[in-house]
Each structure stands twice: as C-alpha cells, then as structure tokens.
Motif scaffolding. Sequence first.
Motif, PDB file in Angstrom:
ATOM      1  N   ALA A 126      56.971  20.035  19.985  1.00 21.60           N
ATOM      2  CA  ALA A 126      55.872  20.662  19.252  1.00 21.60           C
ATOM      3  C   ALA A 126      54.882  21.311  20.222  1.00 21.60           C
ATOM      4  CB  ALA A 126      55.164  19.627  18.376  1.00 21.60           C
ATOM      5  N   LEU A 127      54.585  20.608  21.319  1.00 22.43           N
ATOM      6  CA  LEU A 127      53.669  21.173  22.315  1.00 22.43           C
ATOM      7  C   LEU A 127      54.261  22.414  22.968  1.00 22.43           C
ATOM      8  CD1 LEU A 127      52.399  17.872  23.976  1.00 22.43           C
ATOM      9  CD2 LEU A 127      51.133  19.376  22.412  1.00 22.43           C
ATOM     10  N   GLU A 128      55.558  22.380  23.237  1.00 23.17           N
ATOM     11  CA  GLU A 128      56.223  23.558  23.818  1.00 23.17           C
ATOM     12  C   GLU A 128      56.159  24.742  22.857  1.00 23.17           C
ATOM     13  OE1 GLU A 128      57.964  25.782  26.734  1.00 23.17           O
ATOM     14  OE2 GLU A 128      57.208  23.739  26.903  1.00 23.17           O
ATOM     15  N   ALA A 129      56.354  24.478  21.572  1.00 24.70           N
ATOM     16  CA  ALA A 129      56.250  25.546  20.569  1.00 24.70           C
ATOM     17  C   ALA A 129      54.836  26.122  20.553  1.00 24.70           C
ATOM     18  CB  ALA A 129      56.626  25.010  19.190  1.00 24.70           C
ATOM     19  N   GLY A 130      53.832  25.260  20.703  1.00 20.51           N
ATOM     20  CA  GLY A 130      52.448  25.726  20.767  1.00 20.51           C
ATOM     21  C   GLY A 130      52.194  26.587  21.989  1.00 20.51           C
ATOM     22  N   ARG A 131      52.703  26.139  23.139  1.00 24.80           N
ATOM     23  CA  ARG A 131      52.555  26.931  24.374  1.00 24.80           C
ATOM     24  C   ARG A 131      53.217  28.290  24.235  1.00 24.80           C
ATOM     25  NH1 ARG A 131      54.399  22.306  26.678  1.00 24.80           N
ATOM     26  NH2 ARG A 131      52.719  20.976  27.334  1.00 24.80           N
ATOM     27  N   MET A 136      51.881  30.114  15.514  1.00 21.85           N
ATOM     28  CA  MET A 136      50.797  29.230  15.944  1.00 21.85           C
ATOM     29  C   MET A 136      50.508  28.176  14.874  1.00 21.85           C
ATOM     30  SD  MET A 136      47.942  31.534  17.786  1.00 21.85           S
ATOM     31  CE  MET A 136      48.286  32.489  19.227  1.00 21.85           C
ATOM     32  N   ALA A 137      50.455  28.609  13.630  1.00 29.00           N
ATOM     33  CA  ALA A 137      50.188  27.666  12.535  1.00 29.00           C
ATOM     34  C   ALA A 137      51.299  26.629  12.430  1.00 29.00           C
ATOM     35  CB  ALA A 137      50.030  28.422  11.220  1.00 29.00           C
ATOM     36  N   ASP A 138      52.544  27.063  12.605  1.00 24.57           N
ATOM     37  CA  ASP A 138      53.668  26.136  12.565  1.00 24.57           C
ATOM     38  C   ASP A 138      53.580  25.119  13.701  1.00 24.57           C
ATOM     39  OD1 ASP A 138      56.337  25.296  11.527  1.00 24.57           O
ATOM     40  OD2 ASP A 138      56.957  25.938  13.540  1.00 24.57           O
ATOM     41  N   ALA A 139      53.267  25.596  14.890  1.00 27.16           N
ATOM     42  CA  ALA A 139      53.136  24.700  16.042  1.00 27.16           C
ATOM     43  C   ALA A 139      51.995  23.706  15.824  1.00 27.16           C
ATOM     44  CB  ALA A 139      52.907  25.505  17.321  1.00 27.16           C
ATOM     45  N   GLN A 140      50.905  24.188  15.281  1.00 27.59           N
ATOM     46  CA  GLN A 140      49.771  23.311  14.999  1.00 27.59           C
ATOM     47  C   GLN A 140      50.187  22.186  14.052  1.00 27.59           C
ATOM     48  OE1 GLN A 140      46.789  25.027  12.480  1.00 27.59           O
ATOM     49  NE2 GLN A 140      45.162  23.772  13.359  1.00 27.59           N
TER      50      GLN A 140
END
Length: 98
Positions: free
Chosen positions: A17-22, A80-84
């Motif tokens: 999830a953090l990687e997706a956010g980055r 971004m919303a998905d990662a959040q």
Amino acid sequence: MSKSKTYDGRSLEMEMALEAGRDAINGAIDTLQRAVKELRYHLQDFNNDTIDATGKAKRVNWCMTHLTSNVLGNCRLDLMADAQARILRAHDAIKEAR
C-alpha cells in the motif's frame, strides 16, 4: 494461522500500500514537472512583445485549458485515493492482528 504469520501478511499488505502511495505521488510529480515546462513555453510566448493583447489572452487560455484538461487528469488522483484507502485498510488490519 499463527498470529505472527497473520501480522507478517499484514506488514506485506502495508508495504504494498505504501509503495502504491509512493508511485501515485511520484506520478503526480512527473505530471506537474511536465506541466511546468509547458507553462514556461507559453510564458515565453506570452512575454514576446510582438504578440498583441488578444494573443496574450489566448496564451493564458491555453495555460488554463492545459491545467484543467491535461494536468489534473494526468495526476491520477484516483490512484492516490486508492493508495490512501489501502494504507488505512492495512493499518486497521495490523491493529486488529495485534
């Protein structure tokens, strides 16, 4: 399933999830950097003394259109919303596993 295996799985979920956010943030940064180059090009044109007021107004309009039509969509706010959401779900899962 043992508690440690569950927690490890949750940790992996959080890392993903953090990687997706980055990735989402870096993608937006790339889009914004390209937009800055485009806006600088139009600013150079805008500053040209041979362009009349109508031409300058058109350059401002091109910039507004570029920002609203191209930049915002290409920033991929959906990613971004998905990662959040993924980060918060992983966080909640880790809390429950403890």
